[in-house]
Design a protein around this motif. Structure first.
Motif, PDB file in Angstrom:
ATOM      1  N   LYS A   4      41.098  32.228  39.592  1.00 17.06           N
ATOM      2  CA  LYS A   4      39.912  32.245  39.903  1.00 17.06           C
ATOM      3  C   LYS A   4      39.851  33.972  40.214  1.00 17.06           C
ATOM      4  CE  LYS A   4      38.061  28.142  41.836  1.00 17.06           C
ATOM      5  NZ  LYS A   4      37.082  27.588  42.720  1.00 17.06           N
ATOM      6  N   SER A   5      38.758  34.417  40.011  1.00 17.46           N
ATOM      7  CA  SER A   5      38.532  35.787  40.219  1.00 17.46           C
ATOM      8  C   SER A   5      38.430  36.157  41.894  1.00 17.46           C
ATOM      9  CB  SER A   5      37.288  36.257  39.687  1.00 17.46           C
ATOM     10  OG  SER A   5      36.155  35.934  40.283  1.00 17.46           O
ATOM     11  N   VAL A   6      39.057  37.138  42.309  1.00 21.11           N
ATOM     12  CA  VAL A   6      38.938  37.384  43.804  1.00 21.11           C
ATOM     13  C   VAL A   6      37.921  38.565  43.795  1.00 21.11           C
ATOM     14  CG1 VAL A   6      40.247  38.454  45.551  1.00 21.11           C
ATOM     15  CG2 VAL A   6      41.509  36.920  44.134  1.00 21.11           C
ATOM     16  N   THR A   7      36.989  38.265  44.788  1.00 17.59           N
ATOM     17  CA  THR A   7      35.783  39.210  45.069  1.00 17.59           C
ATOM     18  C   THR A   7      35.843  39.467  46.506  1.00 17.59           C
ATOM     19  OG1 THR A   7      34.665  38.108  43.238  1.00 17.59           O
ATOM     20  CG2 THR A   7      33.375  39.267  44.781  1.00 17.59           C
ATOM     21  N   PRO A   8      36.253  40.647  46.895  1.00 13.04           N
ATOM     22  CA  PRO A   8      36.177  41.199  48.294  1.00 13.04           C
ATOM     23  C   PRO A   8      34.759  41.603  48.629  1.00 13.04           C
ATOM     24  CG  PRO A   8      37.854  42.217  46.867  1.00 13.04           C
ATOM     25  CD  PRO A   8      37.243  41.449  46.074  1.00 13.04           C
ATOM     26  N   ALA A  42      48.852  39.323  47.651  1.00 13.90           N
ATOM     27  CA  ALA A  42      48.243  38.212  47.926  1.00 13.90           C
ATOM     28  C   ALA A  42      47.082  37.816  47.292  1.00 13.90           C
ATOM     29  CB  ALA A  42      47.885  38.803  49.539  1.00 13.90           C
ATOM     30  N   TYR A  43      46.196  38.809  46.743  1.00 12.66           N
ATOM     31  CA  TYR A  43      45.000  38.289  45.907  1.00 12.66           C
ATOM     32  C   TYR A  43      45.447  37.464  44.863  1.00 12.66           C
ATOM     33  CZ  TYR A  43      41.834  41.566  48.265  1.00 12.66           C
ATOM     34  OH  TYR A  43      40.753  42.244  49.214  1.00 12.66           O
ATOM     35  N   ASP A  44      46.636  37.823  44.007  1.00 17.37           N
ATOM     36  CA  ASP A  44      46.915  37.170  42.908  1.00 17.37           C
ATOM     37  C   ASP A  44      47.462  35.607  43.480  1.00 17.37           C
ATOM     38  OD1 ASP A  44      48.045  36.952  40.079  1.00 17.37           O
ATOM     39  OD2 ASP A  44      49.819  36.529  41.026  1.00 17.37           O
ATOM     40  N   HIS A  45      48.184  35.738  44.624  1.00 20.89           N
ATOM     41  CA  HIS A  45      48.699  34.397  45.122  1.00 20.89           C
ATOM     42  C   HIS A  45      47.331  33.541  45.486  1.00 20.89           C
ATOM     43  CE1 HIS A  45      50.885  31.449  47.197  1.00 20.89           C
ATOM     44  NE2 HIS A  45      50.030  31.212  48.008  1.00 20.89           N
ATOM     45  N   ILE A  46      46.268  33.912  46.308  1.00 20.82           N
ATOM     46  CA  ILE A  46      45.182  33.086  46.431  1.00 20.82           C
ATOM     47  C   ILE A  46      44.399  32.578  45.554  1.00 20.82           C
ATOM     48  CG2 ILE A  46      45.366  34.030  49.061  1.00 20.82           C
ATOM     49  CD1 ILE A  46      42.667  35.620  48.200  1.00 20.82           C
ATOM     50  N   ALA A  47      44.321  33.467  44.445  1.00 23.00           N
ATOM     51  CA  ALA A  47      43.653  33.097  43.110  1.00 23.00           C
ATOM     52  C   ALA A  47      44.234  32.155  42.170  1.00 23.00           C
ATOM     53  CB  ALA A  47      43.552  34.373  42.213  1.00 23.00           C
ATOM     54  N   ARG A  48      45.616  32.067  42.250  1.00 21.57           N
ATOM     55  CA  ARG A  48      46.573  31.183  41.487  1.00 21.57           C
ATOM     56  C   ARG A  48      46.641  29.763  42.255  1.00 21.57           C
ATOM     57  NH1 ARG A  48      48.506  33.109  37.040  1.00 21.57           N
ATOM     58  NH2 ARG A  48      48.379  35.389  36.755  1.00 21.57           N
ATOM     59  N   TYR A  49      46.883  29.765  43.633  1.00 21.30           N
ATOM     60  CA  TYR A  49      47.229  28.647  44.262  1.00 21.30           C
ATOM     61  C   TYR A  49      46.064  28.208  45.088  1.00 21.30           C
ATOM     62  CZ  TYR A  49      51.632  29.876  42.278  1.00 21.30           C
ATOM     63  OH  TYR A  49      52.618  30.089  41.488  1.00 21.30           O
ATOM     64  N   LEU A  50      45.125  27.643  44.722  1.00 19.70           N
ATOM     65  CA  LEU A  50      43.983  27.080  45.355  1.00 19.70           C
ATOM     66  C   LEU A  50      44.293  26.148  46.634  1.00 19.70           C
ATOM     67  CD1 LEU A  50      41.646  26.573  42.314  1.00 19.70           C
ATOM     68  CD2 LEU A  50      42.226  28.560  43.487  1.00 19.70           C
ATOM     69  N   ARG A  67      40.104  30.432  55.244  1.00 15.25           N
ATOM     70  CA  ARG A  67      41.627  30.294  55.288  1.00 15.25           C
ATOM     71  C   ARG A  67      41.943  31.916  55.600  1.00 15.25           C
ATOM     72  NH1 ARG A  67      44.048  25.753  53.921  1.00 15.25           N
ATOM     73  NH2 ARG A  67      42.947  24.198  53.210  1.00 15.25           N
ATOM     74  N   SER A  68      43.283  31.850  55.779  1.00 17.40           N
ATOM     75  CA  SER A  68      43.886  33.284  55.990  1.00 17.40           C
ATOM     76  C   SER A  68      45.319  33.091  55.122  1.00 17.40           C
ATOM     77  CB  SER A  68      44.052  33.543  57.162  1.00 17.40           C
ATOM     78  OG  SER A  68      45.043  32.646  57.926  1.00 17.40           O
ATOM     79  N   TRP A  69      45.637  34.174  54.631  1.00 21.11           N
ATOM     80  CA  TRP A  69      47.175  34.516  53.976  1.00 21.11           C
ATOM     81  C   TRP A  69      47.463  35.807  54.360  1.00 21.11           C
ATOM     82  CZ3 TRP A  69      50.511  31.375  51.674  1.00 21.11           C
ATOM     83  CH2 TRP A  69      51.287  31.764  50.950  1.00 21.11           C
ATOM     84  N   PRO A  70      48.923  35.744  54.942  1.00 24.59           N
ATOM     85  CA  PRO A  70      49.498  36.991  55.263  1.00 24.59           C
ATOM     86  C   PRO A  70      49.670  37.821  54.287  1.00 24.59           C
ATOM     87  CG  PRO A  70      50.976  35.397  55.277  1.00 24.59           C
ATOM     88  CD  PRO A  70      49.638  34.487  55.005  1.00 24.59           C
ATOM     89  N   VAL A  89      36.645  37.164  49.411  1.00 25.99           N
ATOM     90  CA  VAL A  89      37.429  37.581  50.498  1.00 25.99           C
ATOM     91  C   VAL A  89      36.512  38.135  51.521  1.00 25.99           C
ATOM     92  CG1 VAL A  89      39.017  39.350  51.279  1.00 25.99           C
ATOM     93  CG2 VAL A  89      39.361  38.068  48.816  1.00 25.99           C
ATOM     94  N   TRP A  90      36.380  37.698  52.693  1.00 27.77           N
ATOM     95  CA  TRP A  90      35.631  38.193  53.927  1.00 27.77           C
ATOM     96  C   TRP A  90      36.042  39.537  54.457  1.00 27.77           C
ATOM     97  CZ3 TRP A  90      32.820  34.450  57.457  1.00 27.77           C
ATOM     98  CH2 TRP A  90      32.082  33.806  56.748  1.00 27.77           C
TER      99      TRP A  90
END
Length: 113
Positions: A4-8, A42-50, A67-70, A89-90
């Motif tokens: 998915k696309s990541v939109t901060p 991190a953005y790549d990870h959260i986009a690929r691994y829902l 959710r949070s990702w370090p 991304v909040w």
């Protein structure tokens, strides 16, 4: 499945700019570049691994889906919500901050979508 696309959000981009400015202000250009690299990973990870990341703050703040990702090697957390068509991304906050207080400002019910 495609990532998915990541939109901060504006706040997340401001957080990133402040972190980079901090590292550059300390004369740590290498650390600033490393931070950017860790953030991109991190953005790549959260986009690929829902459905990845910790829901800890979702429960604490009653924000469904949060959710949070370090970041690797950096004391920052990416806070996000998976939407139907993108990753929202909040914030990107330092782990030593009063995270519930920082996120509570963003938890306005009219601002959740």
């Amino acid at each position: 499945m495609n990532p998915k696309s990541v939109t901060p959000r504006t706040e997340a981009n401001r957080d990133v700019d402040e972190a980079i400015d901090h590292y550059l202000g300390e004369g740590a250009e290498y650390a600033a570049l490393g931070f950017i690299d860790a953030l991109e990973k991190a953005y790549d990870h959260i986009a690929r691994y829902l459905a990845t990341g910790s829901p800890r703050y979702a429960h604490a703040l009653n924000i469904p889906g949060l959710r949070s990702w370090p970041l690797t090697r950096y004391p920052h957390l990416v806070f996000f919500i998976e939407r139907e068509d993108h990753i929202d991304v909040w914030r990107v906050l330092h782990g030593q901050r009063d995270i519930p207080a920082w996120l509570a400002d963003d938890a306005d019910p009219d601002n959740l979508h």
